[in-house]
Design an enzyme around this catalytic site. Structure first.
Site, short mmCIF file in Angstrom:
data_model
loop_
_atom_site.label_atom_id
_atom_site.label_comp_id
_atom_site.label_asym_id
_atom_site.label_seq_id
_atom_site.Cartn_x
_atom_site.Cartn_y
_atom_site.Cartn_z
N HIS A 37 98.23 -21.97 162.43
CA HIS A 37 99.20 -23.03 162.13
C HIS A 37 98.58 -24.40 162.39
O HIS A 37 98.78 -25.34 161.63
CB HIS A 37 100.45 -22.89 163.01
CG HIS A 37 101.18 -21.60 162.86
ND1 HIS A 37 101.17 -20.60 163.80
CD2 HIS A 37 101.99 -21.13 161.85
CE1 HIS A 37 101.93 -19.59 163.40
NE2 HIS A 37 102.43 -19.88 162.23
N LYS A 149 96.45 -16.37 154.68
CA LYS A 149 96.77 -15.14 155.44
C LYS A 149 97.90 -14.36 154.76
O LYS A 149 97.85 -13.14 154.67
CB LYS A 149 97.15 -15.55 156.86
CG LYS A 149 98.03 -14.62 157.62
CD LYS A 149 97.22 -13.54 158.26
CE LYS A 149 97.97 -12.61 159.16
NZ LYS A 149 99.38 -12.49 159.02
N ASP A 150 98.94 -15.09 154.31
CA ASP A 150 100.05 -14.44 153.61
C ASP A 150 99.86 -14.68 152.12
O ASP A 150 100.52 -15.52 151.51
CB ASP A 150 101.38 -15.03 154.11
CG ASP A 150 101.54 -14.81 155.60
OD1 ASP A 150 101.89 -13.70 156.00
OD2 ASP A 150 101.26 -15.74 156.39
N MET A 184 94.52 -14.37 162.68
CA MET A 184 95.50 -14.77 163.69
C MET A 184 96.90 -14.57 163.14
O MET A 184 97.16 -14.84 161.97
CB MET A 184 95.30 -16.22 164.07
CG MET A 184 94.04 -16.41 164.87
SD MET A 184 94.02 -18.04 165.57
CE MET A 184 92.47 -17.92 166.45
N SER A 186 101.27 -14.56 164.67
CA SER A 186 102.22 -14.66 165.79
C SER A 186 102.56 -13.27 166.32
O SER A 186 102.94 -13.10 167.47
CB SER A 186 103.51 -15.35 165.34
OG SER A 186 103.21 -16.59 164.75
N ARG A 187 102.44 -12.25 165.46
CA ARG A 187 102.81 -10.89 165.87
C ARG A 187 101.70 -10.17 166.61
O ARG A 187 101.92 -9.07 167.13
CB ARG A 187 103.25 -10.08 164.65
CG ARG A 187 104.60 -10.54 164.09
CD ARG A 187 105.09 -9.62 163.00
NE ARG A 187 106.46 -9.87 162.62
CZ ARG A 187 106.84 -10.53 161.51
NH1 ARG A 187 105.93 -11.03 160.70
NH2 ARG A 187 108.11 -10.71 161.25
P1 AMP Z 1 104.62 -18.09 159.89
O1 AMP Z 1 104.94 -18.91 161.09
O2 AMP Z 1 104.04 -16.75 160.19
O3 AMP Z 1 105.74 -18.05 158.88
O4 AMP Z 1 103.43 -18.87 159.16
C1 AMP Z 1 103.58 -20.20 158.78
C2 AMP Z 1 102.43 -20.58 157.90
O5 AMP Z 1 101.21 -20.40 158.62
C3 AMP Z 1 102.32 -19.69 156.65
O6 AMP Z 1 101.94 -20.50 155.54
C4 AMP Z 1 101.23 -18.72 157.02
O7 AMP Z 1 100.53 -18.20 155.91
C5 AMP Z 1 100.33 -19.62 157.86
N1 AMP Z 1 99.46 -18.81 158.73
C6 AMP Z 1 99.83 -17.85 159.59
N2 AMP Z 1 98.74 -17.30 160.17
C7 AMP Z 1 97.65 -17.92 159.65
C8 AMP Z 1 96.25 -17.80 159.83
N3 AMP Z 1 95.72 -16.91 160.66
N4 AMP Z 1 95.44 -18.62 159.13
C9 AMP Z 1 95.96 -19.53 158.26
N5 AMP Z 1 97.28 -19.70 158.04
C10 AMP Z 1 98.12 -18.91 158.73
#
Ligand code: AMP
Length: 288
Positions: A37, A149-150, A184, A186-187
């Site tokens: 993030h 990542k997603d 990386m 959050s889970r």
């Molecule tokens: P999330 O909080 O999991 O919904 O992720 C928020 C944003 O951060 C999304 O656009 C994810 O794809 C991005 N993100 C999560 N993990 C990573 C990572 N390891 N590297 C790059 N972007 C990430």
């Protein structure tokens, strides 16, 4: 840094800046922020005048058996990271404010969500598409940054912006990884120490697929088996899918020519890990 909880207050703040011609950058997140993030926020900071990050654990994208209730919510740490990285507004709406009683509109993208994450997690992507559409409407960004990542999510957001003429530039930032290569997430905090060590096998399997392509293998099935062979060395892991796809449509490729994305999702203990690698196959040189 301002903390705004009300969508109306957020919209008023953005409206004023948009009228002044200020370029608003936006990084939507569900919090539990990590270096992935942080990288997105830093990139947005460099590219935009004003920077908004949202922290919203969106119930609409969780299935009934998923981890909505126990999803990590270290809000003070998250705010500190945002403040340190120069975020101007941390937007933290409540569920009630985002989905008030009577809420009914859902955004769906049937083709791009038919496979992979969409198949394993029904309704997940309509939850994502709906919340992204709402957040864009409230925050009014010129540019928004998502993580590679997603991968399927980022492809969906690009399609959504195009289909609905939302006028937001979408930037996709490369996946940020731990030292051993694990993406990386959050889970990852749900993994035990032992599972954490094993988790890198997903990335290793994607690498094996990319190396096969590098050696000139073009058959989608053969690339798929090269990836599966690596994960199968780790009996604690169950494969949801390992696939070679077109990076725009996410349809599987029987033959790889030019660009492809290797997508993978596996289960390890209580966690589903997803990851991907973009590859460009060398085109066979034409002989004259
Ligand atoms: P999330 O909080 O999991 O919904 O992720 C928020 C944003 O951060 C999304 O656009 C994810 O794809 C991005 N993100 C999560 N993990 C990573 C990572 N390891 N590297 C790059 N972007 C990430």
């Amino acid at each position: 840094m301002k903390i705004i909880r009300s969508p109306t207050t957020m919209a008023v703040w953005s409206e004023r800046l948009v009228r002044e011609g200020v370029k608003i950058g936006f990084v939507p997140t569900m919090g539990a922020l990590h270096e992935g993030h942080r990288a997105l926020i830093r990139e947005a900071r460099l590219r935009c005048d004003a920077l908004v990050s949202s922290i919203f654990v969106n119930p609409a994208q969780f299935g009934p058996q998923e981890d909505l209730a126990k999803y990590p919510r270290p809000i003070l740490q998250d705010r500190a990271l945002c403040r340190k990285e120069g975020v101007d507004v941390c937007f933290e709406p409540t569920v009630e404010a985002m989905y008030p009683s009577g809420f009914q509109t859902m955004v769906t993208l049937p083709a791009i969500t038919r496979r992979w994450e969409g198949e394993v997690r029904p309704h997940h992507f309509s939850g994502v598409a709906t919340v992204v559409t709402k957040l864009f409407g409230i925050v009014r960004p010129k540019m928004a940054i998502f993580g590679q990542k997603d991968f399927q999510q980022s492809a969906l957001v690009r399609q959504l912006v195009k289909d609905l003429n939302l006028g937001v530039e979408i930037v996709v930032h490369p996946t940020v990884r731990e030292e051993d290569g694990l993406a990386m997430s959050s889970r990852n905090v749900y993994l035990t120490q032992d599972e954490r060590k094993r988790a890198v096998m997903l990335y290793k399997s994607l690498r094996a697929g990319a190396e096969a392509i590098g050696r000139g293998v073009t058959d989608g099935k053969a690339i798929g088996s090269a990836m599966a062979q690596v994960v199968k060395k780790e009996p604690a892991i169950t494969i949801d899918y390992l696939a070679v796809c077109d990076p725009t449509t996410l349809e599987p490729l029987s033959t790889v020519r030019g660009k492809a994305v290797l997508l993978g999702a596996v289960r390890l203990g209580p966690v589903r890990l997803i990851d991907n690698i973009l590859v460009v196959a060398k085109q066979a040189r034409r002989k004259f």
